[in-house]
Every structure is written in C-alpha cells, then in structure tokens.
Design an enzyme around this catalytic site. Structure first.
Site, PDB file in Angstrom:
ATOM      1  N   GLY A  33       0.771  -1.355  -0.056  1.00  0.00           N
ATOM      2  CA  GLY A  33      -0.005   0.004  -0.049  1.00  0.00           C
ATOM      3  C   GLY A  33       0.848   1.329   0.020  1.00  0.00           C
ATOM      4  N   LEU A  35       0.438   3.545  -2.273  1.00  0.00           N
ATOM      5  CA  LEU A  35       0.807   3.208  -3.649  1.00  0.00           C
ATOM      6  C   LEU A  35       1.333   4.609  -4.139  1.00  0.00           C
ATOM      7  CD1 LEU A  35      -2.304   1.422  -4.692  1.00  0.00           C
ATOM      8  CD2 LEU A  35      -0.098   0.455  -3.670  1.00  0.00           C
ATOM      9  N   GLY A  38       5.548   3.839  -8.861  1.00  0.00           N
ATOM     10  CA  GLY A  38       6.275   2.565  -9.265  1.00  0.00           C
ATOM     11  C   GLY A  38       5.122   1.498  -9.236  1.00  0.00           C
ATOM     12  N   HIS A  39       4.276   1.327  -7.917  1.00  0.00           N
ATOM     13  CA  HIS A  39       3.452   0.343  -7.898  1.00  0.00           C
ATOM     14  C   HIS A  39       2.280   0.263  -9.206  1.00  0.00           C
ATOM     15  CE1 HIS A  39       4.077   1.252  -3.341  1.00  0.00           C
ATOM     16  NE2 HIS A  39       4.230  -0.207  -3.539  1.00  0.00           N
ATOM     17  N   GLN A  63       7.629  -9.580   7.726  1.00  0.00           N
ATOM     18  CA  GLN A  63       8.841  -9.168   6.754  1.00  0.00           C
ATOM     19  C   GLN A  63       9.499  -8.141   7.558  1.00  0.00           C
ATOM     20  OE1 GLN A  63       6.586  -8.704   3.308  1.00  0.00           O
ATOM     21  NE2 GLN A  63       8.057  -6.807   3.110  1.00  0.00           N
ATOM     22  N   GLY A 149       8.622  -5.246  -8.753  1.00  0.00           N
ATOM     23  CA  GLY A 149       9.538  -4.408  -9.329  1.00  0.00           C
ATOM     24  C   GLY A 149      11.047  -4.841  -8.859  1.00  0.00           C
ATOM     25  N   LYS A 151      13.173  -2.739  -8.270  1.00  0.00           N
ATOM     26  CA  LYS A 151      13.530  -1.865  -6.934  1.00  0.00           C
ATOM     27  C   LYS A 151      13.969  -2.676  -5.954  1.00  0.00           C
ATOM     28  CE  LYS A 151      13.142   1.735  -3.800  1.00  0.00           C
ATOM     29  NZ  LYS A 151      13.370   0.950  -2.671  1.00  0.00           N
ATOM     30  N   ASP A 152      13.159  -4.006  -5.542  1.00  0.00           N
ATOM     31  CA  ASP A 152      13.446  -4.940  -4.586  1.00  0.00           C
ATOM     32  C   ASP A 152      14.324  -6.184  -5.583  1.00  0.00           C
ATOM     33  OD1 ASP A 152      12.315  -3.536  -2.121  1.00  0.00           O
ATOM     34  OD2 ASP A 152      10.629  -3.541  -3.843  1.00  0.00           O
ATOM     35  N   GLN A 155      14.519  -9.557  -3.858  1.00  0.00           N
ATOM     36  CA  GLN A 155      13.303 -10.076  -3.424  1.00  0.00           C
ATOM     37  C   GLN A 155      12.856 -10.808  -4.846  1.00  0.00           C
ATOM     38  OE1 GLN A 155       9.903  -7.872  -1.426  1.00  0.00           O
ATOM     39  NE2 GLN A 155       9.289  -7.379  -3.541  1.00  0.00           N
TER      40      GLN A 155
HETATM   41  P1  AMP Z   1       5.866  -2.558  -1.496  1.00  0.00           P
HETATM   42  O1  AMP Z   1       4.602  -2.005  -1.401  1.00  0.00           O
HETATM   43  O2  AMP Z   1       6.908  -1.730  -1.270  1.00  0.00           O
HETATM   44  O3  AMP Z   1       5.958  -3.924  -0.960  1.00  0.00           O
HETATM   45  O4  AMP Z   1       6.105  -2.908  -3.132  1.00  0.00           O
HETATM   46  C1  AMP Z   1       5.405  -3.531  -3.799  1.00  0.00           C
HETATM   47  C2  AMP Z   1       5.854  -3.941  -5.237  1.00  0.00           C
HETATM   48  O5  AMP Z   1       6.050  -2.663  -5.950  1.00  0.00           O
HETATM   49  C3  AMP Z   1       7.160  -4.808  -4.959  1.00  0.00           C
HETATM   50  O6  AMP Z   1       7.262  -5.690  -6.226  1.00  0.00           O
HETATM   51  C4  AMP Z   1       8.110  -3.449  -5.352  1.00  0.00           C
HETATM   52  O7  AMP Z   1       9.408  -4.095  -5.763  1.00  0.00           O
HETATM   53  C5  AMP Z   1       7.706  -2.737  -6.295  1.00  0.00           C
HETATM   54  N1  AMP Z   1       8.041  -1.313  -6.396  1.00  0.00           N
HETATM   55  C6  AMP Z   1       8.334  -0.549  -5.362  1.00  0.00           C
HETATM   56  N2  AMP Z   1       8.965   0.678  -5.706  1.00  0.00           N
HETATM   57  C7  AMP Z   1       8.947   0.491  -6.945  1.00  0.00           C
HETATM   58  C8  AMP Z   1       9.493   1.637  -8.023  1.00  0.00           C
HETATM   59  N3  AMP Z   1      10.125   2.643  -7.487  1.00  0.00           N
HETATM   60  N4  AMP Z   1       9.728   1.263  -9.233  1.00  0.00           N
HETATM   61  C9  AMP Z   1       9.099  -0.207  -9.614  1.00  0.00           C
HETATM   62  N5  AMP Z   1       8.407  -1.048  -8.652  1.00  0.00           N
HETATM   63  C10 AMP Z   1       8.419  -0.652  -7.315  1.00  0.00           C
END
Ligand code: AMP
Length: 285
Positions: A33, A35, A38-39, A63, A149, A151-152, A155
């Site tokens: 969330g 959001l 990126g999301h 986590q 993403g 970004k991780d 993961q």
């Molecule tokens: P999170 O809500 O941080 O757990 O992220 C959910 C998904 O969004 C994960 O697969 C992240 O890698 C992806 N994500 C987060 N930030 C970015 C970004 N800047 N660009 C692309 N994907 C992202």
C-alpha cells in the site's frame, strides 16, 4: 467499473474460482500500500496482459524485524483504493492481519541460501516473511502472472527461485524501477525524509550511476569500483552506508571481477536519519 474490495480468504477463493471457470487470466500485484507510480507501473502492465487484475494491499508483519518500522509504515487505504479504481483494477484484496496470520499460524516458506545474502545480512528474517506472504497470496489468488518491481531486486530473484523450487505454475514478471525526475527511486518510505534528507538521498542514485559509468568505461575490478563509490559517501557524514556491492544478477553472489556478456546488479543500502533506503542498477558488461 467500481473496484471490488475483498477482505476474506473465503471470498477471494470463491471469486478466483469463478474467474477461472470463465476461462479468464488473472494478474496479481502484491503491495504493502501507500501506492506510488512504481506500484502503478506494475498495475498497468498487469492490466495490459491479463483479463482480470487483482492488487493486494497488506502490510506484512512477518517481513519486518523487531526494531523496524512496522507500526509507523505509511498507510492511506482511501487514496490507494481511488488510485486503483482509476486504473481500472478489478479487485482489491485487503485482508486484515488476523485473516492472514490467525493466532494458531505456524507455517513459513524460506529460500534458504539467497535469503541470507546481501539484504539478508542486515534483515535476517525479512525474506522469509516475504516468501511466506507471497506464497499465501499466490494460494489465495492463483494468478497466471504476478508482477514485482526491480526496485527490490533481491526479492525478485528470491521469488523467482521459490516459484521454480516449489513448482508453482505462475509467471513472475519483473518490472523496471520508476524514479523521480532527479533520480531518487520511488518508495513508500520516501515520505519519512525531511527536505534536507530528501536532497541528500540523491547520492544513492548518483553513486550508482557513477559506478555504472566506471564499469562501462572498462573498469572490471569490483574493488576499484566499490572504493571509488564508497569515497563519495565519506564526505556525507549524515548518510550511514550499509553496503555497496556488485553481485551476479541471477544468483546475487558477490564476485571480484566482472566478465564480458554477463549481467550484474550494483546494490546500495543506506540510512539517512532514521530512514533506510535501498537502490540498485542493473549493468550488462
Ligand atoms: P511494496 O509496497 O514496497 O512492498 O512494493 C510492492 C511492489 O512494488 C514490489 O514488487 C516492489 O518492488 C514494487 N516497487 C516498489 N517501488 C518501486 C519502484 N520505484 N519502481 C518499480 N516497482 C516498485
């Protein structure tokens, strides 16, 4: 169409069963969330490639380490819902903590080796929590495609390994990092940065770019790259560097010398004030 919000495992199971019976494909975008673009880039890709898109929003307690930011992790479910509805997302899976982890919960999924490397050294149980929740979400949604993403990056590699090892019939799609115009990788945690920290945070993406330029100019000795980049942080006493590393993209193993034709991640993790940020760049030598 209005987005449908599903809060229980029973309801997501029956909904998914009906979608499958109608022969439609399902794309899943797992998130915690708060959001951002990126999301949304993952959501847009899922919308293009699947008949039905399901986004999950769940701040996954397993986590987070005991001293991490679980309780203050940013949340804004009304804004998230509006954003997802505007993208035409079909379902928002929004379970509460007890729905996922009831009091008698005791099952965990772990990719044992890759989870211990790099980020795993600093966040020992983090990836075990990630693979556990992603397994649960996969079992709830049975997606054809699941979107993550870069970004991780670690993961993403770990989830791909889990899917392969456990023979899950799911296509894992990894999407590029979305950045602010000045280079900062978008993250829900960026909200923690004050104005000054936000300016300083640019050193992460700048140093990654510097490392990429060095490598592309022919520097293949990892130590030389790391030394030059680490020096950029010496002047910035307010940024506490956790690590800068260069690893093989597929295994996340550290190496000493880069080989032509192979892909590597330059990884960086640093704390600015109380905020821990990670970033990376993929380079092909
Ligand atoms: P999170 O809500 O941080 O757990 O992220 C959910 C998904 O969004 C994960 O697969 C992240 O890698 C992806 N994500 C987060 N930030 C970015 C970004 N800047 N660009 C692309 N994907 C992202």
């Amino acid at each position: 169409m209005k987005i449908k919000i599903i809060k229980t495992v029973d309801e997501i199971h029956s909904t998914v069963k009906a979608i499958k019976l109608s022969g439609k494909s399902i794309g899943l975008v797992p998130t915690m969330g708060f959001l951002h673009r990126g999301h949304i880039s993952l959501v847009k890709e899922s919308k293009i490639k699947n008949d039905i898109t399901i986004v999950s929003v769940f701040v996954n307690p397993t986590q987070f380490g005991p001293t991490e930011d679980l309780n203050k992790y940013p949340r804004d479910i009304d804004k998230d819902t509006a954003l997802l509805e505007a993208e035409g997302v079909d379902y928002l899976f929004l379970p509460d903590e007890k729905e996922i982890y009831p009091d008698d919960y005791e099952t965990y999924v772990e990719v044992t080796k890759t989870s211990k490397k790099q980020e795993g050294e600093f966040r020992p149980s983090h990836f075990k929590g990630v693979t556990t929740i992603v397994s649960i979400l996969f079992n709830c949604v049975c997606p054809d495609n699941a979107y993550f993403g870069r970004k991780d990056a670690q993961q993403a590699v770990i989830i791909k390994k889990m899917v392969k090892d456990l023979k899950m019939d799911i296509n894992v799609v990894i999407m590029p990092i979305i950045r602010e115009d000045d280079g900062l990788a978008l993250s829900s945690r960026n909200i923690y940065l004050n104005k000054e920290e936000r300016e300083r945070s640019l050193l992460l993406s700048k140093s990654l770019n510097e490392a990429k330029i060095m490598i592309e100019s022919g520097e293949h000795l990892v130590n030389n790259v790391i030394k030059k980049i680490s020096n950029m942080f010496l002047k910035e006493s307010t940024i506490h560097l956790n690590y800068i590393r260069i690893v093989e993209a597929s295994s996340f193993n550290e190496i000493e010398q880069l080989e032509k034709g192979k892909e590597y991640y330059i990884l960086i993790a640093a704390r600015i004030g109380t905020t821990r940020l990670i970033d990376n760049l993929l380079v092909t030598v």
